[in-house]
Motif scaffolding. Sequence first.
Motif, mmCIF file in Angstrom:
data_model
loop_
_atom_site.group_PDB
_atom_site.id
_atom_site.type_symbol
_atom_site.label_atom_id
_atom_site.label_comp_id
_atom_site.label_asym_id
_atom_site.label_seq_id
_atom_site.Cartn_x
_atom_site.Cartn_y
_atom_site.Cartn_z
ATOM 1 N N ALA A 1 0.837 -1.208 0.000
ATOM 2 C CA ALA A 1 0.000 0.000 0.000
ATOM 3 C C ALA A 1 0.873 1.259 0.000
ATOM 4 O O ALA A 1 0.607 2.211 -0.746
ATOM 5 C CB ALA A 1 -0.915 -0.002 1.221
ATOM 6 N N TYR A 2 1.920 1.249 0.800
ATOM 7 C CA TYR A 2 2.829 2.399 0.869
ATOM 8 C C TYR A 2 3.563 2.565 -0.464
ATOM 9 O O TYR A 2 3.685 3.677 -0.985
ATOM 10 C CB TYR A 2 3.819 2.200 2.011
ATOM 11 N N GLY A 3 4.032 1.444 -1.023
ATOM 12 C CA GLY A 3 4.759 1.493 -2.287
ATOM 13 C C GLY A 3 3.910 2.056 -3.412
ATOM 14 O O GLY A 3 4.374 2.875 -4.212
ATOM 15 N N GLN A 4 2.662 1.626 -3.491
ATOM 16 C CA GLN A 4 1.751 2.122 -4.534
ATOM 17 C C GLN A 4 1.517 3.620 -4.367
ATOM 18 O O GLN A 4 1.553 4.385 -5.352
ATOM 19 C CB GLN A 4 0.427 1.366 -4.461
ATOM 20 N N ALA A 5 1.308 4.059 -3.120
ATOM 21 C CA ALA A 5 1.038 5.479 -2.863
ATOM 22 C C ALA A 5 2.258 6.337 -3.147
ATOM 23 O O ALA A 5 2.158 7.402 -3.773
ATOM 24 C CB ALA A 5 0.586 5.659 -1.410
ATOM 25 N N ILE A 6 3.424 5.894 -2.707
ATOM 26 C CA ILE A 6 4.633 6.719 -2.855
ATOM 27 C C ILE A 6 5.103 6.729 -4.306
ATOM 28 O O ILE A 6 5.628 7.736 -4.798
ATOM 29 C CB ILE A 6 5.755 6.220 -1.902
ATOM 30 N N HIS A 7 4.884 5.624 -5.037
ATOM 31 C CA HIS A 7 5.232 5.598 -6.459
ATOM 32 C C HIS A 7 4.369 6.584 -7.239
ATOM 33 O O HIS A 7 4.870 7.354 -8.069
ATOM 34 C CB HIS A 7 5.064 4.187 -7.027
ATOM 35 N N GLY A 8 3.068 6.587 -6.943
ATOM 36 C CA GLY A 8 2.175 7.542 -7.600
ATOM 37 C C GLY A 8 2.566 8.974 -7.308
ATOM 38 O O GLY A 8 2.511 9.842 -8.193
ATOM 39 N N LEU A 9 2.982 9.233 -6.079
ATOM 40 C CA LEU A 9 3.405 10.579 -5.699
ATOM 41 C C LEU A 9 4.688 10.974 -6.426
ATOM 42 O O LEU A 9 4.812 12.112 -6.906
ATOM 43 C CB LEU A 9 3.613 10.641 -4.187
ATOM 44 N N ALA A 10 5.630 10.049 -6.548
ATOM 45 C CA ALA A 10 6.887 10.336 -7.249
ATOM 46 C C ALA A 10 6.628 10.681 -8.713
ATOM 47 O O ALA A 10 7.213 11.620 -9.260
ATOM 48 C CB ALA A 10 7.838 9.140 -7.140
ATOM 49 N N VAL A 11 5.737 9.915 -9.354
ATOM 50 C CA VAL A 11 5.390 10.187 -10.752
ATOM 51 C C VAL A 11 4.769 11.572 -10.888
ATOM 52 O O VAL A 11 5.118 12.352 -11.792
ATOM 53 C CB VAL A 11 4.423 9.104 -11.286
ATOM 54 N N LYS A 12 3.863 11.910 -9.980
ATOM 55 C CA LYS A 12 3.183 13.202 -10.019
ATOM 56 C C LYS A 12 4.178 14.350 -9.837
ATOM 57 O O LYS A 12 4.135 15.352 -10.579
ATOM 58 C CB LYS A 12 2.121 13.260 -8.920
ATOM 59 N N ILE A 13 5.076 14.225 -8.889
ATOM 60 C CA ILE A 13 6.064 15.287 -8.649
ATOM 61 C C ILE A 13 6.983 15.432 -9.853
ATOM 62 O O ILE A 13 7.290 16.549 -10.282
ATOM 63 C CB ILE A 13 6.863 14.999 -7.366
ATOM 64 N N GLY A 14 7.411 14.297 -10.429
ATOM 65 C CA GLY A 14 8.255 14.356 -11.625
ATOM 66 C C GLY A 14 7.562 15.097 -12.759
ATOM 67 O O GLY A 14 8.168 15.932 -13.449
ATOM 68 N N GLN A 15 6.283 14.805 -12.966
ATOM 69 C CA GLN A 15 5.525 15.468 -14.035
ATOM 70 C C GLN A 15 5.394 16.969 -13.781
ATOM 71 O O GLN A 15 5.510 17.777 -14.711
ATOM 72 C CB GLN A 15 4.148 14.811 -14.164
ATOM 73 N N LYS A 16 5.173 17.345 -12.532
ATOM 74 C CA LYS A 16 5.043 18.767 -12.203
ATOM 75 C C LYS A 16 6.380 19.491 -12.351
ATOM 76 O O LYS A 16 6.432 20.655 -12.756
ATOM 77 C CB LYS A 16 4.480 18.942 -10.794
ATOM 78 N N MET A 17 7.471 18.809 -12.011
ATOM 79 C CA MET A 17 8.792 19.390 -12.232
ATOM 80 C C MET A 17 9.026 19.640 -13.713
ATOM 81 O O MET A 17 9.555 20.681 -14.117
ATOM 82 C CB MET A 17 9.872 18.462 -11.669
ATOM 83 N N ALA A 18 8.611 18.667 -14.534
ATOM 84 C CA ALA A 18 8.761 18.814 -15.988
ATOM 85 C C ALA A 18 7.918 19.972 -16.505
ATOM 86 O O ALA A 18 8.391 20.811 -17.295
ATOM 87 C CB ALA A 18 8.369 17.509 -16.683
ATOM 88 N N GLU A 19 6.661 20.044 -16.063
ATOM 89 C CA GLU A 19 5.769 21.123 -16.495
ATOM 90 C C GLU A 19 6.310 22.487 -16.094
ATOM 91 O O GLU A 19 6.130 23.474 -16.822
ATOM 92 C CB GLU A 19 4.379 20.915 -15.900
ATOM 93 N N SER A 20 6.992 22.559 -14.943
ATOM 94 C CA SER A 20 7.542 23.848 -14.496
ATOM 95 C C SER A 20 8.620 24.363 -15.448
ATOM 96 O O SER A 20 8.910 25.560 -15.476
ATOM 97 C CB SER A 20 8.110 23.717 -13.078
ATOM 98 N N LEU A 21 9.196 23.446 -16.255
ATOM 99 C CA LEU A 21 10.204 23.833 -17.250
ATOM 100 C C LEU A 21 9.603 23.928 -18.648
ATOM 101 O O LEU A 21 10.325 24.174 -19.612
ATOM 102 C CB LEU A 21 11.350 22.811 -17.262
ATOM 103 N N GLY A 22 8.293 23.713 -18.760
ATOM 104 C CA GLY A 22 7.649 23.783 -20.070
ATOM 105 C C GLY A 22 7.652 22.481 -20.832
ATOM 106 O O GLY A 22 7.312 22.451 -22.023
ATOM 107 N N VAL A 23 8.045 21.392 -20.180
ATOM 108 C CA VAL A 23 8.006 20.067 -20.816
ATOM 109 C C VAL A 23 6.649 19.449 -20.491
ATOM 110 O O VAL A 23 6.416 18.974 -19.386
ATOM 111 C CB VAL A 23 9.156 19.167 -20.306
ATOM 112 N N VAL A 24 5.747 19.467 -21.448
ATOM 113 C CA VAL A 24 4.367 19.044 -21.197
ATOM 114 C C VAL A 24 4.234 17.527 -21.246
ATOM 115 O O VAL A 24 3.564 16.913 -20.416
ATOM 116 C CB VAL A 24 3.405 19.695 -22.210
#
Length: 316
Positions: free
Chosen positions: A135-158
């Motif tokens: 349960a922790y692994g699934q939640a933290i993996h989803g969070l890591a993916v989300k943060i990575g995507q937001k970091m990319a968007e902050s640089l204009g990488v959609v």
Amino acid sequence: MHRKKKKKTSNRDRSRTMEETIPVIDVEKINCEEGECKKLREACERWGCFRIINHSIPATLMADMKKVIEALLDLPMEIKKRNTEFIAGSGYMAPSKVNPFYEALGLYDLASSQAMHNFCSQLDASPHQRQIMEAYGQAIHGLAVKIGQKMAESLGVVVADFEDWPCQFRINKYNFTPEAVGSSGVQIHTDSGFLTILQDDENVGGLQVMNNSGSFVSIPPFPGTLLVNLGDIARVWSNGRFCNLTHRVQCKEATKRFSIATFMIAPRNRNVEAPAELVDHDHPRLYQPFIYEDYRKLRISNKMHKGEALELLRLA
């Protein structure tokens, strides 16, 4: 002489102290507020780390996970040694001459049910412990993916897909003795991967991060939050825009200290390189493309723990 009473630290004071050291990012707000997205980018560029709040991982799950890792790290040495490596540094790490107070267990590719099964079997984990880790692994993996995507968007990488980037658990224990106070719990280093989500020990401090002036800043525990550190791959992927965080752990008191690190590592079976959107005339490509496993071996073989190996891959 009359001595003033020490003022009790309130949550507001603790929050203010936290904001004076590293940025605090509200995960709920980066979905819809431009200012929070800009704040995220600035945190990645200036610090290479930030606290996250409203991250959606339940406090009960975080507490249960800590109980599980404490139990696993208290297992006899002969059982912990069954936790073998998949890649260098992904299995059991016993106390060493360099880090005598530190040990860790590792699970490479926590999203893989087979990897999770192998890890639990190696350590004789109970069905209940496995359920919590899954349960922790699934939640933290989803969070890591989300943060990575937001970091990319902050640089204009959609278009940036981090779903298949493997994530690794490392559960850490520091056996601090009275003689250890004032010494290093783990050596100065950068993480080799893209980003790390750290559930720190909520009671025992010791984490220190390097700021822009090269000084170490203490990061006190703050229950309920998570800490995100950026590693060497984030520096390469962002074409030098993001900072790979230099950090260490210092022993503050004679006690046991536990933490849970989740590393989002690098693209699976393909080159690490900056997206085309981040390379132009004013921002030429800084690093040659490479496979993460090769870079990891380069770091280890040259004993370069602070990101120095990136210079060996820098383009002229």
